[in-house]
Design a protein around this motif. Sequence first.
Motif, short mmCIF file in Angstrom:
data_model
loop_
_atom_site.label_atom_id
_atom_site.label_comp_id
_atom_site.label_asym_id
_atom_site.label_seq_id
_atom_site.Cartn_x
_atom_site.Cartn_y
_atom_site.Cartn_z
N TRP A 100 38.18 30.88 39.58
CA TRP A 100 38.27 32.28 39.72
C TRP A 100 37.15 32.76 40.20
CZ3 TRP A 100 36.15 36.25 36.94
CH2 TRP A 100 36.60 37.52 37.33
N ASN A 116 36.24 31.50 43.41
CA ASN A 116 36.91 32.34 44.53
C ASN A 116 36.70 33.69 44.85
OD1 ASN A 116 39.40 32.56 46.06
ND2 ASN A 116 40.31 33.94 44.57
N LEU A 117 36.21 34.47 43.60
CA LEU A 117 35.90 35.87 44.05
C LEU A 117 34.74 35.79 44.65
CD1 LEU A 117 36.63 38.74 43.03
CD2 LEU A 117 34.84 38.32 41.14
N VAL A 135 35.36 34.78 48.38
CA VAL A 135 36.15 35.70 49.22
C VAL A 135 35.25 36.54 49.79
CG1 VAL A 135 37.78 37.34 49.22
CG2 VAL A 135 38.20 35.11 48.44
N GLY A 153 39.30 32.31 53.90
CA GLY A 153 39.24 33.08 52.59
C GLY A 153 40.63 32.35 51.91
N SER A 168 40.87 30.13 48.56
CA SER A 168 41.71 30.49 47.51
C SER A 168 42.89 29.49 46.97
CB SER A 168 42.38 32.04 47.75
OG SER A 168 41.68 32.80 47.92
N ALA A 218 43.04 27.56 43.72
CA ALA A 218 44.22 27.90 42.73
C ALA A 218 44.58 26.38 42.39
CB ALA A 218 45.27 28.52 43.50
N ILE A 248 44.16 34.25 40.89
CA ILE A 248 43.85 33.55 42.30
C ILE A 248 44.99 33.74 43.18
CG2 ILE A 248 42.91 31.45 43.67
CD1 ILE A 248 41.51 30.56 41.11
N GLN A 289 44.84 37.32 44.43
CA GLN A 289 43.95 37.66 45.14
C GLN A 289 43.96 37.01 46.61
OE1 GLN A 289 40.42 35.96 43.19
NE2 GLN A 289 39.79 38.09 42.17
N LEU A 290 44.59 35.91 46.63
CA LEU A 290 45.10 35.65 47.99
C LEU A 290 45.81 36.31 48.61
CD1 LEU A 290 45.53 32.98 50.06
CD2 LEU A 290 47.17 32.08 48.66
N SER A 329 44.05 39.25 50.10
CA SER A 329 43.24 38.71 51.19
C SER A 329 44.14 38.68 52.53
CB SER A 329 42.21 37.70 50.93
OG SER A 329 43.19 36.57 50.99
#
Length: 117
Positions: free
Chosen positions: A23, A26-27, A30, A45, A49, A53, A102, A105-106, A109
């Motif tokens: 995570w 990923n943060l 991105v 991105g 992600s 994941a 994640i 967030q995907l 994005s």
Amino acid sequence: MTEAAERSRLLYWAGVALGPIAWGLNLQGVYVLAHFSCEGTRMSGAILSGVLAIVALVGTFISARAVRRSAGAEWSDARGGGPRSFMAWIGVRMGVLFALVIANQLAASLLISPCLR
């Protein structure tokens, strides 16, 4: 402690460690790729992600396998094996939780343009 025992102990912590690490990567990834995604492709991105994941879910499966492997050992162990199984179950739940974070967030994005600043 022998090397094999140390390695098996790390299996219980795989979900606890890999989920938050994936995570965090990923943060930050991105955010780093947002500037470049505006100029070029938007899929960088999403690919990052998706891969992270999967990393979080791999940690979940490793912890679940450690739980399954030690299920019979709890009865034969004089100490009960409770703390190891507890950490492995926490690892399973944390891996799933961070994989869902994640995935959220995907989705964000993919829906929000990176060029909006």
